[in-house]
Design a protein around this motif. Structure first.
Motif, short mmCIF file in Angstrom:
data_model
loop_
_atom_site.label_atom_id
_atom_site.label_comp_id
_atom_site.label_asym_id
_atom_site.label_seq_id
_atom_site.Cartn_x
_atom_site.Cartn_y
_atom_site.Cartn_z
N THR A 41 14.08 76.09 -20.04
CA THR A 41 13.57 75.88 -18.68
C THR A 41 12.13 76.37 -18.56
O THR A 41 11.30 75.74 -17.88
CB THR A 41 14.46 76.60 -17.66
N ILE A 42 11.80 77.48 -19.22
CA ILE A 42 10.43 78.00 -19.18
C ILE A 42 9.47 77.00 -19.80
O ILE A 42 8.32 76.84 -19.34
CB ILE A 42 10.35 79.36 -19.91
N ALA A 43 9.95 76.28 -20.81
CA ALA A 43 9.12 75.27 -21.48
C ALA A 43 8.96 74.00 -20.64
O ALA A 43 8.22 73.08 -21.05
CB ALA A 43 9.71 74.93 -22.84
N GLY A 44 9.63 73.95 -19.50
CA GLY A 44 9.50 72.80 -18.63
C GLY A 44 10.27 71.57 -19.08
O GLY A 44 9.98 70.45 -18.64
N LYS A 45 11.27 71.77 -19.92
CA LYS A 45 12.05 70.65 -20.40
C LYS A 45 13.04 70.18 -19.33
O LYS A 45 13.45 70.95 -18.46
CB LYS A 45 12.82 71.04 -21.67
N GLU A 46 13.44 68.92 -19.45
CA GLU A 46 14.39 68.34 -18.50
C GLU A 46 15.74 69.06 -18.60
O GLU A 46 16.20 69.42 -19.67
CB GLU A 46 14.59 66.86 -18.81
N SER A 47 16.39 69.27 -17.44
CA SER A 47 17.70 69.91 -17.42
C SER A 47 18.62 69.17 -16.46
O SER A 47 18.19 68.33 -15.68
CB SER A 47 17.58 71.39 -17.03
N ASP A 48 19.88 69.51 -16.55
CA ASP A 48 20.92 68.87 -15.72
C ASP A 48 21.83 69.97 -15.21
O ASP A 48 21.75 71.13 -15.62
CB ASP A 48 21.69 67.85 -16.55
N GLY A 49 22.76 69.61 -14.32
CA GLY A 49 23.72 70.56 -13.79
C GLY A 49 24.99 69.84 -13.38
O GLY A 49 25.08 68.61 -13.48
N ILE A 50 25.97 70.59 -12.93
CA ILE A 50 27.23 70.03 -12.47
C ILE A 50 27.51 70.52 -11.06
O ILE A 50 27.37 71.71 -10.78
CB ILE A 50 28.40 70.45 -13.39
N THR A 51 27.88 69.61 -10.18
CA THR A 51 28.28 70.01 -8.84
C THR A 51 29.64 70.67 -8.92
O THR A 51 30.61 70.09 -9.40
CB THR A 51 28.36 68.80 -7.90
N SER A 52 29.71 71.91 -8.48
CA SER A 52 30.96 72.67 -8.50
C SER A 52 31.21 73.23 -7.11
O SER A 52 30.36 73.91 -6.55
CB SER A 52 30.89 73.79 -9.53
N LEU A 53 32.39 72.93 -6.56
CA LEU A 53 32.74 73.39 -5.23
C LEU A 53 33.98 74.26 -5.29
O LEU A 53 34.82 74.12 -6.19
CB LEU A 53 33.00 72.19 -4.30
N SER A 54 34.11 75.14 -4.31
CA SER A 54 35.28 76.02 -4.27
C SER A 54 36.51 75.24 -3.83
O SER A 54 36.41 74.17 -3.20
CB SER A 54 35.04 77.17 -3.30
N ALA A 55 37.67 75.79 -4.15
CA ALA A 55 38.92 75.16 -3.74
C ALA A 55 39.03 75.08 -2.23
O ALA A 55 39.57 74.11 -1.68
CB ALA A 55 40.10 75.93 -4.34
N GLU A 56 38.51 76.09 -1.55
CA GLU A 56 38.56 76.09 -0.08
C GLU A 56 37.76 74.93 0.51
O GLU A 56 38.17 74.33 1.52
CB GLU A 56 38.02 77.42 0.47
N GLU A 57 36.65 74.60 -0.13
CA GLU A 57 35.82 73.49 0.36
C GLU A 57 36.47 72.13 0.17
O GLU A 57 36.35 71.24 1.01
CB GLU A 57 34.47 73.51 -0.36
N VAL A 58 37.17 71.95 -0.95
CA VAL A 58 37.66 70.61 -1.28
C VAL A 58 39.10 70.35 -0.85
O VAL A 58 39.51 69.19 -0.73
CB VAL A 58 37.54 70.35 -2.79
N THR A 59 39.87 71.42 -0.59
CA THR A 59 41.29 71.23 -0.26
C THR A 59 41.52 70.31 0.95
O THR A 59 42.41 69.44 0.89
CB THR A 59 41.97 72.59 -0.07
N PRO A 60 40.79 70.44 2.05
CA PRO A 60 41.03 69.53 3.17
C PRO A 60 40.85 68.05 2.79
O PRO A 60 41.64 67.19 3.20
CB PRO A 60 39.99 69.96 4.21
N LYS A 61 39.85 67.74 1.97
CA LYS A 61 39.62 66.36 1.55
C LYS A 61 40.72 65.89 0.59
O LYS A 61 41.13 64.74 0.63
CB LYS A 61 38.25 66.23 0.87
N ILE A 62 41.18 66.81 -0.26
CA ILE A 62 42.25 66.45 -1.19
C ILE A 62 43.54 66.16 -0.43
O ILE A 62 44.22 65.15 -0.69
CB ILE A 62 42.48 67.58 -2.22
N ASN A 63 43.87 67.01 0.53
CA ASN A 63 45.10 66.80 1.31
C ASN A 63 45.02 65.53 2.16
O ASN A 63 46.05 64.90 2.44
CB ASN A 63 45.38 68.01 2.19
N ALA A 64 43.80 65.15 2.53
CA ALA A 64 43.62 63.93 3.32
C ALA A 64 43.51 62.69 2.44
O ALA A 64 43.33 61.58 2.95
CB ALA A 64 42.36 64.06 4.20
N LYS A 65 43.62 62.88 1.13
CA LYS A 65 43.58 61.78 0.16
C LYS A 65 42.25 61.01 0.22
O LYS A 65 42.19 59.80 0.02
CB LYS A 65 44.74 60.80 0.37
#
Length: 469
Positions: A352-376
Protein backbone atom coordinates in the motif's frame (compact mmCIF):
# COMPACT_ATOMS: atom_id res chain seq x y z
CA UNK A 1 11.51 -47.09 27.33
CA UNK A 2 10.48 -43.67 26.10
CA UNK A 3 7.57 -43.19 23.66
CA UNK A 4 6.70 -39.69 22.51
CA UNK A 5 3.80 -38.77 20.25
CA UNK A 6 4.72 -35.68 18.22
CA UNK A 7 1.34 -34.37 17.13
CA UNK A 8 0.91 -31.68 14.49
CA UNK A 9 -2.54 -30.17 14.89
CA UNK A 10 -2.85 -28.45 11.51
CA UNK A 11 -2.33 -31.82 9.79
CA UNK A 12 -4.04 -33.87 12.54
CA UNK A 13 -0.95 -36.10 12.22
CA UNK A 14 1.00 -38.08 14.78
CA UNK A 15 4.66 -38.99 14.37
CA UNK A 16 6.39 -41.15 16.99
CA UNK A 17 9.78 -41.09 18.72
CA UNK A 18 10.69 -44.34 20.50
CA UNK A 19 13.93 -44.61 22.48
CA UNK A 20 15.47 -47.49 24.44
CA UNK A 21 19.01 -48.01 25.65
CA UNK A 22 20.49 -45.42 23.30
CA UNK A 23 18.65 -46.54 20.18
CA UNK A 24 15.75 -44.74 18.48
CA UNK A 25 12.95 -45.61 16.07
CA UNK A 26 11.02 -42.86 14.30
CA UNK A 27 7.58 -43.68 12.87
CA UNK A 28 5.99 -41.55 10.13
CA UNK A 29 8.18 -38.43 10.58
CA UNK A 30 7.23 -34.99 9.33
CA UNK A 31 9.18 -33.54 6.42
CA UNK A 32 11.21 -31.12 8.54
CA UNK A 33 13.52 -33.60 10.26
CA UNK A 34 15.89 -31.41 12.26
CA UNK A 35 13.82 -31.68 15.47
CA UNK A 36 14.26 -35.48 15.45
CA UNK A 37 18.00 -35.16 14.92
CA UNK A 38 18.27 -32.55 17.69
CA UNK A 39 16.26 -34.71 20.08
CA UNK A 40 18.45 -37.74 19.38
CA UNK A 41 21.55 -35.67 20.10
CA UNK A 42 20.05 -34.43 23.41
CA UNK A 43 19.28 -38.03 24.38
CA UNK A 44 22.80 -39.11 23.36
CA UNK A 45 21.12 -41.77 21.24
CA UNK A 46 21.25 -42.97 17.65
CA UNK A 47 18.35 -43.23 15.21
CA UNK A 48 18.42 -46.90 14.21
CA UNK A 49 15.29 -47.27 12.04
CA UNK A 50 12.71 -45.09 10.30
CA UNK A 51 9.40 -46.93 10.01
CA UNK A 52 6.72 -45.92 7.51
CA UNK A 53 3.21 -47.30 7.99
CA UNK A 54 2.31 -46.75 4.30
CA UNK A 55 2.69 -44.25 1.45
CA UNK A 56 0.93 -41.25 2.95
CA UNK A 57 -1.48 -39.27 0.80
CA UNK A 58 -2.20 -36.26 3.00
CA UNK A 59 1.34 -35.15 3.80
CA UNK A 60 4.94 -35.60 2.67
CA UNK A 61 6.82 -37.72 5.18
CA UNK A 62 10.40 -36.94 6.19
CA UNK A 63 11.66 -40.49 5.75
CA UNK A 64 13.93 -39.81 2.75
CA UNK A 65 15.67 -36.78 4.24
CA UNK A 66 15.91 -38.27 7.73
CA UNK A 67 17.51 -41.43 6.36
CA UNK A 68 20.02 -39.39 4.38
CA UNK A 69 20.98 -37.25 7.38
CA UNK A 70 20.95 -39.93 10.08
CA UNK A 71 22.11 -42.96 8.13
CA UNK A 72 19.19 -44.98 9.47
CA UNK A 73 17.42 -47.31 7.00
CA UNK A 74 13.78 -46.83 6.04
CA UNK A 75 11.43 -49.74 6.73
CA UNK A 76 8.19 -50.39 4.84
CA UNK A 77 5.89 -53.37 5.14
CA UNK A 78 5.15 -55.97 2.44
CA UNK A 79 3.95 -54.83 -1.01
CA UNK A 80 5.74 -51.48 -0.85
CA UNK A 81 7.85 -50.70 -3.93
CA UNK A 82 9.51 -47.31 -3.44
CA UNK A 83 12.04 -45.87 -5.87
CA UNK A 84 14.73 -45.48 -3.21
CA UNK A 85 16.65 -47.97 -1.07
CA UNK A 86 14.60 -49.39 1.82
CA UNK A 87 14.05 -52.50 3.88
CA UNK A 88 10.86 -54.20 2.69
CA UNK A 89 9.94 -56.15 5.80
CA UNK A 90 8.12 -59.44 5.90
CA UNK A 91 4.95 -59.98 7.91
CA UNK A 92 5.88 -60.65 11.58
CA UNK A 93 9.51 -59.68 11.02
CA UNK A 94 11.13 -58.32 14.20
CA UNK A 95 13.38 -55.29 14.69
CA UNK A 96 15.31 -54.55 17.89
CA UNK A 97 15.41 -51.05 19.40
CA UNK A 98 17.54 -51.22 22.52
CA UNK A 99 15.65 -53.57 24.85
CA UNK A 100 12.44 -53.28 22.82
CA UNK A 101 11.14 -55.27 19.88
CA UNK A 102 9.07 -53.86 17.02
CA UNK A 103 7.08 -56.48 15.12
CA UNK A 104 5.72 -55.93 11.62
CA UNK A 105 2.00 -56.69 11.26
CA UNK A 106 0.97 -56.42 7.63
CA UNK A 107 -2.53 -54.91 7.71
CA UNK A 108 -3.58 -54.09 4.12
CA UNK A 109 -6.89 -52.46 3.30
CA UNK A 110 -6.38 -48.72 3.58
CA UNK A 111 -3.59 -49.36 1.07
CA UNK A 112 -2.06 -52.68 0.12
CA UNK A 113 1.27 -51.90 1.80
CA UNK A 114 -0.35 -50.59 5.02
CA UNK A 115 1.44 -51.93 8.07
CA UNK A 116 0.88 -51.76 11.82
CA UNK A 117 3.92 -51.90 14.12
CA UNK A 118 3.54 -53.80 17.40
CA UNK A 119 5.86 -52.70 20.21
CA UNK A 120 6.90 -55.36 22.73
CA UNK A 121 8.66 -54.32 25.93
CA UNK A 122 11.85 -55.77 27.44
CA UNK A 123 9.79 -58.36 29.36
CA UNK A 124 8.20 -59.67 26.18
CA UNK A 125 4.82 -58.05 26.84
CA UNK A 126 2.89 -56.43 24.01
CA UNK A 127 2.74 -52.74 24.91
CA UNK A 128 1.42 -50.67 21.98
CA UNK A 129 0.55 -50.62 18.31
CA UNK A 130 1.39 -47.86 15.88
CA UNK A 131 -1.54 -48.39 13.55
CA UNK A 132 -0.92 -45.80 10.82
CA UNK A 133 -4.11 -45.32 8.82
CA UNK A 134 -5.34 -48.88 9.43
CA UNK A 135 -7.01 -48.10 12.76
CA UNK A 136 -7.95 -44.65 14.00
CA UNK A 137 -9.66 -43.79 17.26
CA UNK A 138 -13.36 -44.12 16.50
CA UNK A 139 -12.80 -45.01 12.86
CA UNK A 140 -10.65 -46.88 10.33
CA UNK A 141 -8.75 -45.71 7.27
CA UNK A 142 -10.80 -45.01 4.17
CA UNK A 143 -10.39 -47.76 1.57
CA UNK A 144 -10.73 -45.68 -1.58
CA UNK A 145 -7.39 -43.87 -1.79
CA UNK A 146 -5.32 -46.70 -3.29
CA UNK A 147 -7.90 -48.34 -5.54
CA UNK A 148 -6.45 -47.03 -8.81
CA UNK A 149 -2.91 -48.09 -7.99
CA UNK A 150 -4.02 -51.47 -6.69
CA UNK A 151 -6.53 -52.06 -9.50
CA UNK A 152 -9.23 -52.80 -6.93
CA UNK A 153 -12.56 -51.29 -5.99
CA UNK A 154 -13.01 -49.57 -2.66
CA UNK A 155 -15.30 -52.46 -1.69
CA UNK A 156 -12.49 -54.94 -2.39
CA UNK A 157 -10.09 -52.97 -0.21
CA UNK A 158 -12.69 -52.58 2.54
CA UNK A 159 -13.09 -56.36 2.63
CA UNK A 160 -9.32 -56.78 2.95
CA UNK A 161 -9.28 -54.19 5.75
CA UNK A 162 -12.00 -56.15 7.58
CA UNK A 163 -9.78 -59.25 7.51
CA UNK A 164 -6.69 -57.31 8.61
CA UNK A 165 -8.44 -55.85 11.64
CA UNK A 166 -9.90 -59.17 12.74
CA UNK A 167 -6.86 -61.35 12.20
CA UNK A 168 -4.04 -58.99 13.20
CA UNK A 169 -5.35 -56.32 15.57
CA UNK A 170 -8.53 -57.41 17.36
CA UNK A 171 -6.92 -60.60 18.78
CA UNK A 172 -4.40 -58.43 20.66
CA UNK A 173 -4.84 -57.71 24.39
CA UNK A 174 -7.28 -55.02 25.48
CA UNK A 175 -4.66 -53.10 27.49
CA UNK A 176 -2.50 -52.43 24.43
CA UNK A 177 -2.15 -48.72 23.65
CA UNK A 178 -3.25 -47.54 20.20
CA UNK A 179 -1.14 -44.80 18.60
CA UNK A 180 -2.76 -43.84 15.26
CA UNK A 181 -1.30 -41.72 12.47
CA UNK A 182 -4.19 -39.24 12.49
CA UNK A 183 -6.92 -37.71 14.63
CA UNK A 184 -10.03 -35.61 14.15
CA UNK A 185 -9.81 -33.29 11.15
CA UNK A 186 -7.88 -35.61 8.86
CA UNK A 187 -9.38 -36.46 5.47
CA UNK A 188 -8.01 -40.01 5.76
CA UNK A 189 -11.10 -41.11 7.72
CA UNK A 190 -14.69 -40.06 8.23
CA UNK A 191 -15.35 -39.51 11.93
CA UNK A 192 -12.28 -39.73 14.15
CA UNK A 193 -12.22 -38.94 17.85
CA UNK A 194 -10.53 -35.78 19.09
CA UNK A 195 -8.35 -37.89 21.41
CA UNK A 196 -5.05 -39.09 19.98
CA UNK A 197 -4.25 -42.06 22.28
CA UNK A 198 -6.51 -44.85 23.58
CA UNK A 199 -6.50 -48.50 24.60
CA UNK A 200 -7.44 -51.20 22.16
CA UNK A 201 -10.03 -52.49 24.62
CA UNK A 202 -11.90 -49.20 24.60
CA UNK A 203 -11.78 -49.09 20.82
CA UNK A 204 -13.29 -52.57 20.66
CA UNK A 205 -16.20 -51.22 22.72
CA UNK A 206 -16.90 -47.95 20.93
CA UNK A 207 -15.37 -48.05 17.42
CA UNK A 208 -18.16 -48.98 15.01
CA UNK A 209 -15.72 -50.84 12.74
CA UNK A 210 -14.57 -53.20 15.50
CA UNK A 211 -17.96 -54.61 16.51
CA UNK A 212 -17.50 -58.29 17.34
CA UNK A 213 -20.78 -59.33 15.68
CA UNK A 214 -20.18 -57.36 12.49
CA UNK A 215 -20.25 -59.24 9.20
CA UNK A 216 -17.87 -58.42 6.36
CA UNK A 217 -20.79 -57.19 4.27
CA UNK A 218 -21.90 -54.83 7.05
CA UNK A 219 -18.34 -53.57 7.47
CA UNK A 220 -17.90 -52.87 3.76
CA UNK A 221 -21.19 -50.98 3.61
CA UNK A 222 -20.54 -48.86 6.70
CA UNK A 223 -16.90 -48.06 5.91
CA UNK A 224 -17.63 -46.99 2.32
CA UNK A 225 -20.88 -45.15 3.06
CA UNK A 226 -20.69 -41.38 2.78
CA UNK A 227 -17.09 -41.13 1.59
CA UNK A 228 -16.44 -37.72 0.04
CA UNK A 229 -14.05 -37.43 -2.91
CA UNK A 230 -10.45 -37.28 -1.63
CA UNK A 231 -8.55 -34.00 -2.03
CA UNK A 232 -6.94 -33.71 -5.45
CA UNK A 233 -3.43 -33.34 -4.06
CA UNK A 234 -3.49 -36.79 -2.40
CA UNK A 235 -2.13 -38.78 -5.39
CA UNK A 236 0.67 -36.23 -5.82
CA UNK A 237 1.76 -36.66 -2.19
CA UNK A 238 1.71 -40.45 -2.59
CA UNK A 239 4.00 -40.06 -5.62
CA UNK A 240 6.45 -37.92 -3.64
CA UNK A 241 6.47 -40.33 -0.69
CA UNK A 242 7.03 -43.25 -3.04
CA UNK A 243 9.59 -41.73 -5.42
CA UNK A 244 11.39 -39.16 -3.27
CA UNK A 245 11.43 -35.38 -3.13
CA UNK A 246 13.58 -32.27 -2.89
CA UNK A 247 15.36 -31.55 0.38
CA UNK A 248 13.33 -29.11 2.47
CA UNK A 249 16.43 -26.93 2.99
CA UNK A 250 16.48 -26.21 -0.75
CA UNK A 251 12.74 -25.48 -0.74
CA UNK A 252 13.18 -23.03 2.14
CA UNK A 253 16.14 -21.32 0.48
CA UNK A 254 14.28 -20.75 -2.79
CA UNK A 255 11.04 -19.67 -1.15
CA UNK A 256 12.72 -17.21 1.22
CA UNK A 257 13.54 -14.72 -1.54
CA UNK A 258 12.40 -11.28 -0.33
CA UNK A 259 10.78 -9.22 -3.12
CA UNK A 260 9.96 -5.53 -3.15
CA UNK A 261 6.42 -4.60 -4.22
CA UNK A 262 7.59 -3.91 -7.78
CA UNK A 263 9.66 -7.13 -7.93
CA UNK A 264 6.71 -9.03 -6.48
CA UNK A 265 4.35 -7.63 -9.11
CA UNK A 266 6.76 -8.46 -11.95
CA UNK A 267 7.29 -11.99 -10.60
CA UNK A 268 3.54 -12.56 -10.39
CA UNK A 269 3.00 -11.39 -13.97
CA UNK A 270 5.96 -13.26 -15.49
CA UNK A 271 5.66 -16.57 -13.61
CA UNK A 272 1.90 -17.00 -13.46
CA UNK A 273 2.31 -17.60 -9.75
CA UNK A 274 -0.64 -17.75 -7.42
CA UNK A 275 -0.52 -15.00 -4.79
CA UNK A 276 -1.31 -16.66 -1.46
CA UNK A 277 -2.16 -14.39 1.47
CA UNK A 278 -1.82 -16.14 4.84
CA UNK A 279 -2.60 -13.26 7.20
CA UNK A 280 -5.59 -13.26 9.55
CA UNK A 281 -8.94 -13.11 7.76
CA UNK A 282 -9.75 -9.76 9.38
CA UNK A 283 -6.66 -8.22 7.80
CA UNK A 284 -7.40 -9.76 4.40
CA UNK A 285 -10.96 -8.39 4.45
CA UNK A 286 -9.67 -4.86 5.09
CA UNK A 287 -7.25 -4.97 2.16
CA UNK A 288 -5.39 -7.36 -0.10
CA UNK A 289 -3.67 -7.68 -3.47
CA UNK A 290 -6.30 -8.09 -6.21
CA UNK A 291 -6.97 -11.72 -7.22
CA UNK A 292 -4.90 -13.07 -4.33
CA UNK A 293 -6.21 -16.13 -2.49
CA UNK A 294 -6.63 -16.13 1.26
CA UNK A 295 -5.84 -19.21 3.36
CA UNK A 296 -4.82 -18.06 6.83
CA UNK A 297 -2.14 -19.64 8.97
CA UNK A 298 -4.49 -19.40 11.95
CA UNK A 299 -6.80 -22.14 10.60
CA UNK A 300 -6.39 -25.58 9.01
CA UNK A 301 -3.88 -24.08 6.63
CA UNK A 302 -2.12 -26.99 4.93
CA UNK A 303 -5.21 -29.17 4.33
CA UNK A 304 -7.09 -26.25 2.76
CA UNK A 305 -4.10 -25.42 0.55
CA UNK A 306 -4.07 -29.01 -0.64
CA UNK A 307 -7.81 -29.18 -1.20
CA UNK A 308 -8.20 -25.86 -3.00
CA UNK A 309 -4.95 -25.28 -4.88
CA UNK A 310 -4.53 -29.01 -5.66
CA UNK A 311 -1.51 -28.76 -8.02
CA UNK A 312 1.62 -29.15 -5.90
CA UNK A 313 3.74 -27.77 -8.75
CA UNK A 314 1.86 -24.44 -8.80
CA UNK A 315 4.31 -21.51 -8.38
CA UNK A 316 3.37 -19.50 -5.28
CA UNK A 317 4.14 -15.98 -4.08
CA UNK A 318 3.45 -15.24 -0.42
CA UNK A 319 1.96 -12.39 1.54
CA UNK A 320 2.61 -13.16 5.21
CA UNK A 321 2.67 -11.49 8.60
CA UNK A 322 6.19 -10.25 9.32
CA UNK A 323 8.40 -13.07 10.58
CA UNK A 324 6.07 -15.85 9.38
CA UNK A 325 7.76 -16.45 6.02
CA UNK A 326 9.73 -19.58 6.96
CA UNK A 327 6.82 -21.10 8.87
CA UNK A 328 4.56 -20.63 5.86
CA UNK A 329 7.02 -22.22 3.42
CA UNK A 330 7.55 -25.13 5.82
CA UNK A 331 3.84 -25.76 6.27
CA UNK A 332 3.30 -25.65 2.51
CA UNK A 333 6.09 -28.17 1.97
CA UNK A 334 4.50 -30.57 4.47
CA UNK A 335 1.76 -31.20 1.92
CA UNK A 336 4.07 -31.17 -1.10
CA UNK A 337 3.74 -27.55 -2.24
CA UNK A 338 7.39 -26.80 -2.95
CA UNK A 339 6.80 -24.08 -5.55
CA UNK A 340 7.15 -20.97 -3.36
CA UNK A 341 9.35 -18.54 -5.30
CA UNK A 342 9.39 -15.59 -2.91
CA UNK A 343 7.47 -13.37 -0.51
CA UNK A 344 6.44 -9.72 -0.33
CA UNK A 345 9.08 -7.89 1.70
CA UNK A 346 7.40 -5.66 4.26
CA UNK A 347 4.08 -7.43 3.78
CA UNK A 348 0.85 -5.86 2.57
CA UNK A 349 1.74 -2.56 4.27
CA UNK A 350 4.70 -2.18 1.87
CA UNK A 351 2.33 -2.84 -1.03
CA UNK A 352 0.00 0.00 0.00
CA UNK A 353 2.89 2.39 0.74
CA UNK A 354 4.16 1.72 -2.78
CA UNK A 355 0.80 2.89 -4.13
CA UNK A 356 -0.09 -0.44 -5.69
CA UNK A 357 -3.69 -1.36 -6.48
CA UNK A 358 -5.57 -3.13 -3.68
CA UNK A 359 -8.94 -4.73 -3.08
CA UNK A 360 -11.15 -5.57 -0.10
CA UNK A 361 -14.18 -7.58 0.95
CA UNK A 362 -17.45 -6.18 2.25
CA UNK A 363 -18.00 -7.79 5.64
CA UNK A 364 -21.07 -7.11 7.76
CA UNK A 365 -22.02 -8.23 11.24
CA UNK A 366 -24.67 -10.86 11.82
CA UNK A 367 -26.83 -8.24 13.53
CA UNK A 368 -26.80 -6.11 10.38
CA UNK A 369 -27.74 -8.87 7.95
CA UNK A 370 -30.13 -11.03 10.00
CA UNK A 371 -33.26 -8.92 9.29
CA UNK A 372 -32.63 -9.15 5.52
CA UNK A 373 -31.91 -12.88 5.75
CA UNK A 374 -35.12 -13.55 7.69
CA UNK A 375 -37.04 -11.47 5.14
CA UNK A 376 -35.55 -13.61 2.33
CA UNK A 377 -34.27 -10.46 0.60
CA UNK A 378 -30.79 -11.73 -0.34
CA UNK A 379 -29.56 -15.29 -1.09
CA UNK A 380 -27.33 -16.90 1.52
CA UNK A 381 -24.55 -19.42 0.79
CA UNK A 382 -23.27 -21.72 3.53
CA UNK A 383 -19.74 -23.09 2.85
CA UNK A 384 -19.45 -25.38 5.88
CA UNK A 385 -18.99 -29.14 5.62
CA UNK A 386 -21.91 -31.42 4.80
CA UNK A 387 -22.27 -32.69 8.37
CA UNK A 388 -22.25 -29.19 9.84
CA UNK A 389 -24.93 -28.05 7.40
CA UNK A 390 -27.18 -31.06 7.92
CA UNK A 391 -26.97 -30.64 11.69
CA UNK A 392 -28.33 -27.07 11.61
CA UNK A 393 -28.55 -24.34 8.98
CA UNK A 394 -30.12 -21.00 8.12
CA UNK A 395 -33.52 -21.66 6.58
CA UNK A 396 -33.43 -21.47 2.76
CA UNK A 397 -29.61 -21.18 2.71
CA UNK A 398 -27.81 -22.63 -0.29
CA UNK A 399 -25.09 -25.13 0.57
CA UNK A 400 -21.77 -25.35 -1.27
CA UNK A 401 -18.98 -26.85 0.87
CA UNK A 402 -15.72 -24.95 0.58
CA UNK A 403 -13.88 -28.10 -0.50
CA UNK A 404 -16.14 -28.30 -3.58
CA UNK A 405 -16.32 -24.59 -4.36
CA UNK A 406 -14.14 -24.70 -7.47
CA UNK A 407 -16.46 -27.28 -9.03
CA UNK A 408 -19.67 -25.35 -8.34
CA UNK A 409 -18.93 -21.73 -9.20
CA UNK A 410 -21.95 -21.57 -11.50
CA UNK A 411 -24.24 -21.82 -8.46
CA UNK A 412 -23.31 -18.30 -7.38
CA UNK A 413 -25.19 -15.39 -8.99
CA UNK A 414 -23.22 -12.72 -10.80
CA UNK A 415 -26.15 -10.36 -11.29
CA UNK A 416 -27.17 -9.78 -7.65
CA UNK A 417 -25.65 -9.51 -4.19
CA UNK A 418 -25.33 -12.64 -2.05
CA UNK A 419 -24.13 -13.43 1.48
CA UNK A 420 -21.43 -15.95 2.46
CA UNK A 421 -20.94 -17.62 5.83
CA UNK A 422 -19.18 -20.57 7.45
CA UNK A 423 -19.06 -21.51 11.14
CA UNK A 424 -16.93 -18.68 12.49
CA UNK A 425 -15.54 -16.57 9.63
CA UNK A 426 -12.34 -18.28 8.44
CA UNK A 427 -13.66 -20.45 5.60
CA UNK A 428 -16.10 -17.86 4.26
CA UNK A 429 -13.20 -15.46 3.64
CA UNK A 430 -11.34 -18.23 1.81
CA UNK A 431 -14.46 -18.73 -0.32
CA UNK A 432 -14.82 -14.99 -0.89
CA UNK A 433 -11.21 -14.70 -2.07
CA UNK A 434 -11.67 -17.54 -4.56
CA UNK A 435 -14.92 -16.11 -5.86
CA UNK A 436 -13.44 -12.60 -6.23
CA UNK A 437 -10.47 -14.04 -8.12
CA UNK A 438 -13.02 -15.56 -10.54
CA UNK A 439 -14.86 -12.28 -11.07
CA UNK A 440 -17.57 -12.48 -8.38
CA UNK A 441 -17.45 -9.10 -6.63
CA UNK A 442 -21.12 -8.92 -5.58
CA UNK A 443 -20.65 -10.81 -2.33
CA UNK A 444 -20.89 -9.92 1.34
CA UNK A 445 -19.10 -11.89 4.04
CA UNK A 446 -20.95 -12.41 7.32
CA UNK A 447 -18.50 -11.81 10.17
CA UNK A 448 -18.67 -14.47 12.86
CA UNK A 449 -20.44 -16.99 10.64
CA UNK A 450 -23.27 -19.30 11.64
CA UNK A 451 -22.60 -18.94 15.36
CA UNK A 452 -23.08 -15.18 15.17
CA UNK A 453 -26.15 -15.51 12.93
CA UNK A 454 -27.86 -17.88 15.34
CA UNK A 455 -27.09 -15.59 18.27
CA UNK A 456 -28.48 -12.62 16.31
CA UNK A 457 -31.82 -14.38 15.77
CA UNK A 458 -31.50 -15.73 12.25
CA UNK A 459 -34.14 -18.36 11.52
CA UNK A 460 -32.46 -21.78 11.59
CA UNK A 461 -33.58 -25.38 11.37
CA UNK A 462 -33.98 -27.63 14.40
CA UNK A 463 -30.65 -29.00 15.57
CA UNK A 464 -29.83 -32.62 14.77
CA UNK A 465 -27.02 -34.46 16.57
CA UNK A 466 -24.21 -34.98 14.01
CA UNK A 467 -23.59 -38.53 15.26
CA UNK A 468 -27.07 -39.54 14.06
CA UNK A 469 -26.54 -38.32 10.50
Amino acid sequence: MNIEQIYTGCLAQGAYYIESDGEIAIIDPLREVQPYLDRAERDNAKIKYIFETHFHADFVSGHVTLSKQSGAPIVFGPNANPSFETIIAKDEQEFKIGKLTIIVLHTPGHTMESTTYLLRDENGKDHAIFSGDTLFLGDVGRPDLAQKAADMTQEDLAGILFDSLRTKIMPLADDIIVYPAHGAGSACGKNMMKETVDTLGNQKKMNYALRADMTKQEFVKEVTDGLLPPPKYFPLNVKMNKEGYEDIADVLHRGSTALSPTEFEIAANESGALVLDVRHQHDFVKGHIPRSIFIGLNGDFAPWVGALIADVKQPILLVTPEGKEEETITRLSRVGFDGTIGYLKGGFEAWTIAGKESDGITSLSAEEVTPKINAKEIPVFDVRKEGEYQSEYVIDANHTPLSMLNDHLAKFPKDKTFYLHCAGGYRSVIAASILKSRGYHNLIDIAGGFGALKKAGAEVTDWVCPSTL
